[in-house]
Design a protein around this motif. Sequence first.
Motif, mmCIF file in Angstrom:
data_model
loop_
_atom_site.group_PDB
_atom_site.id
_atom_site.type_symbol
_atom_site.label_atom_id
_atom_site.label_comp_id
_atom_site.label_asym_id
_atom_site.label_seq_id
_atom_site.Cartn_x
_atom_site.Cartn_y
_atom_site.Cartn_z
ATOM 1 N N HIS A 32 0.828 -1.202 0.000
ATOM 2 C CA HIS A 32 0.000 0.000 0.000
ATOM 3 C C HIS A 32 0.862 1.251 0.000
ATOM 4 C CE1 HIS A 32 -3.673 -2.261 0.913
ATOM 5 N NE2 HIS A 32 -2.934 -2.970 1.745
ATOM 6 N N ALA A 33 0.358 2.299 -0.619
ATOM 7 C CA ALA A 33 0.998 3.617 -0.604
ATOM 8 C C ALA A 33 -0.071 4.642 -0.240
ATOM 9 C CB ALA A 33 1.598 3.947 -1.966
ATOM 10 N N THR A 34 0.357 5.804 0.154
ATOM 11 C CA THR A 34 -0.586 6.841 0.552
ATOM 12 C C THR A 34 -1.471 7.288 -0.598
ATOM 13 O OG1 THR A 34 0.937 7.633 2.233
ATOM 14 C CG2 THR A 34 -0.788 9.151 1.551
ATOM 15 N N ASP A 35 -0.867 7.502 -1.769
ATOM 16 C CA ASP A 35 -1.618 8.155 -2.841
ATOM 17 C C ASP A 35 -1.674 7.404 -4.164
ATOM 18 O OD1 ASP A 35 1.051 8.423 -3.390
ATOM 19 O OD2 ASP A 35 0.979 10.571 -3.761
ATOM 20 N N LYS A 36 -1.235 6.137 -4.182
ATOM 21 C CA LYS A 36 -1.347 5.374 -5.431
ATOM 22 C C LYS A 36 -1.554 3.902 -5.133
ATOM 23 C CE LYS A 36 3.636 4.936 -5.851
ATOM 24 N NZ LYS A 36 4.823 5.315 -6.548
ATOM 25 N N LYS A 37 -2.211 3.236 -6.047
ATOM 26 C CA LYS A 37 -2.443 1.804 -5.922
ATOM 27 C C LYS A 37 -1.134 1.060 -6.183
ATOM 28 C CE LYS A 37 -5.149 -1.980 -7.957
ATOM 29 N NZ LYS A 37 -4.348 -2.950 -7.306
ATOM 30 N N LEU A 38 -0.816 0.134 -5.327
ATOM 31 C CA LEU A 38 0.294 -0.787 -5.567
ATOM 32 C C LEU A 38 -0.339 -2.150 -5.753
ATOM 33 C CD1 LEU A 38 2.916 0.474 -2.927
ATOM 34 C CD2 LEU A 38 2.833 0.973 -5.365
ATOM 35 N N GLY A 40 -2.286 -3.368 -3.331
ATOM 36 C CA GLY A 40 -3.578 -3.027 -2.746
ATOM 37 C C GLY A 40 -3.903 -1.574 -2.999
ATOM 38 N N PRO A 41 -5.077 -1.145 -2.560
ATOM 39 C CA PRO A 41 -5.499 0.243 -2.794
ATOM 40 C C PRO A 41 -4.653 1.241 -2.013
ATOM 41 C CG PRO A 41 -6.988 -0.827 -1.264
ATOM 42 C CD PRO A 41 -6.061 -1.886 -1.765
ATOM 43 N N SER A 42 -4.679 2.484 -2.462
ATOM 44 C CA SER A 42 -3.980 3.541 -1.730
ATOM 45 C C SER A 42 -4.732 3.819 -0.437
ATOM 46 C CB SER A 42 -3.912 4.823 -2.566
ATOM 47 O OG SER A 42 -5.178 5.445 -2.621
ATOM 48 N N MET A 77 -5.600 -9.735 0.696
ATOM 49 C CA MET A 77 -4.699 -9.133 1.664
ATOM 50 C C MET A 77 -4.534 -10.183 2.756
ATOM 51 S SD MET A 77 -4.836 -5.643 3.949
ATOM 52 C CE MET A 77 -5.893 -6.209 5.285
ATOM 53 N N PRO A 78 -3.324 -10.636 2.988
ATOM 54 C CA PRO A 78 -3.136 -11.668 4.009
ATOM 55 C C PRO A 78 -3.316 -11.098 5.415
ATOM 56 C CG PRO A 78 -1.020 -10.942 3.170
ATOM 57 C CD PRO A 78 -2.075 -10.262 2.343
ATOM 58 N N ALA A 79 -3.539 -11.986 6.358
ATOM 59 C CA ALA A 79 -3.577 -11.589 7.768
ATOM 60 C C ALA A 79 -2.219 -11.007 8.140
ATOM 61 C CB ALA A 79 -3.896 -12.800 8.631
ATOM 62 N N ASN A 80 -2.236 -10.039 9.035
ATOM 63 C CA ASN A 80 -0.998 -9.383 9.450
ATOM 64 C C ASN A 80 -0.699 -9.678 10.909
ATOM 65 O OD1 ASN A 80 -0.141 -7.435 7.141
ATOM 66 N ND2 ASN A 80 -2.368 -7.334 7.241
ATOM 67 N N ASN A 81 0.563 -9.760 11.217
ATOM 68 C CA ASN A 81 1.007 -10.048 12.570
ATOM 69 C C ASN A 81 1.024 -8.751 13.379
ATOM 70 O OD1 ASN A 81 2.026 -11.305 14.823
ATOM 71 N ND2 ASN A 81 4.131 -11.317 14.064
ATOM 72 N N VAL A 82 -0.179 -8.328 13.800
ATOM 73 C CA VAL A 82 -0.335 -7.118 14.595
ATOM 74 C C VAL A 82 -1.260 -7.428 15.766
ATOM 75 C CG1 VAL A 82 0.029 -5.504 12.677
ATOM 76 C CG2 VAL A 82 -2.275 -6.282 13.195
ATOM 77 N N TRP A 93 -5.376 5.566 11.546
ATOM 78 C CA TRP A 93 -4.463 6.367 10.722
ATOM 79 C C TRP A 93 -4.869 6.314 9.244
ATOM 80 C CZ3 TRP A 93 -0.667 4.304 7.228
ATOM 81 C CH2 TRP A 93 0.097 5.291 6.603
ATOM 82 N N VAL A 94 -5.134 5.118 8.721
ATOM 83 C CA VAL A 94 -5.522 4.987 7.310
ATOM 84 C C VAL A 94 -6.738 5.852 7.026
ATOM 85 C CG1 VAL A 94 -6.469 3.390 5.597
ATOM 86 C CG2 VAL A 94 -4.477 2.715 6.945
ATOM 87 N N LEU A 95 -7.715 5.823 7.914
ATOM 88 C CA LEU A 95 -8.919 6.607 7.703
ATOM 89 C C LEU A 95 -8.698 8.110 7.784
ATOM 90 C CD1 LEU A 95 -11.381 4.318 9.643
ATOM 91 C CD2 LEU A 95 -11.313 4.678 7.159
ATOM 92 N N SER A 96 -7.563 8.516 8.340
ATOM 93 C CA SER A 96 -7.262 9.948 8.436
ATOM 94 C C SER A 96 -6.489 10.470 7.239
ATOM 95 C CB SER A 96 -6.450 10.224 9.708
ATOM 96 O OG SER A 96 -5.104 9.789 9.563
ATOM 97 N N VAL A 97 -6.020 9.587 6.377
ATOM 98 C CA VAL A 97 -5.202 9.994 5.231
ATOM 99 C C VAL A 97 -6.070 10.746 4.227
ATOM 100 C CG1 VAL A 97 -3.815 9.168 3.284
ATOM 101 C CG2 VAL A 97 -3.574 8.085 5.531
#
Length: 98
Positions: A32-38, A40-42, A77-82, A93-97
């Motif tokens: 993921h990137a802030t402003d472009k699709k990689l 996954g979505p930005s 998107m795989p599960a993340n170790n968080v 944070w993502v929702l604030s971008v």
Amino acid sequence: MKALIALLAVAAVSPAFASAELAGKKNCLACHATDKKLVGPSYKDVAAKYKGQKDAVAMLATKIQKGSVGVWGQVPMPANNVTADEAKQLATWVLSVK
């Protein structure tokens, strides 16, 4: 030493910076990137899609922890170790971008 104290103070009062740093540590930025699709979505697109939804933080936190497929196409998107707290911090944070 003064520089370290200043850096810690900025991190403590800047959740956006801290969450971007967490995203880097948890390898979110590989897909993921802030402003472009990689892969996954930005983050901007995610924030726009879920803007105003009351349950968006909880829903995204679950997707971050458990993984997801089908919302943005068929690439999973795989599960993340968080932890649950880290997932909530990242989702907020993502929702604030913008």
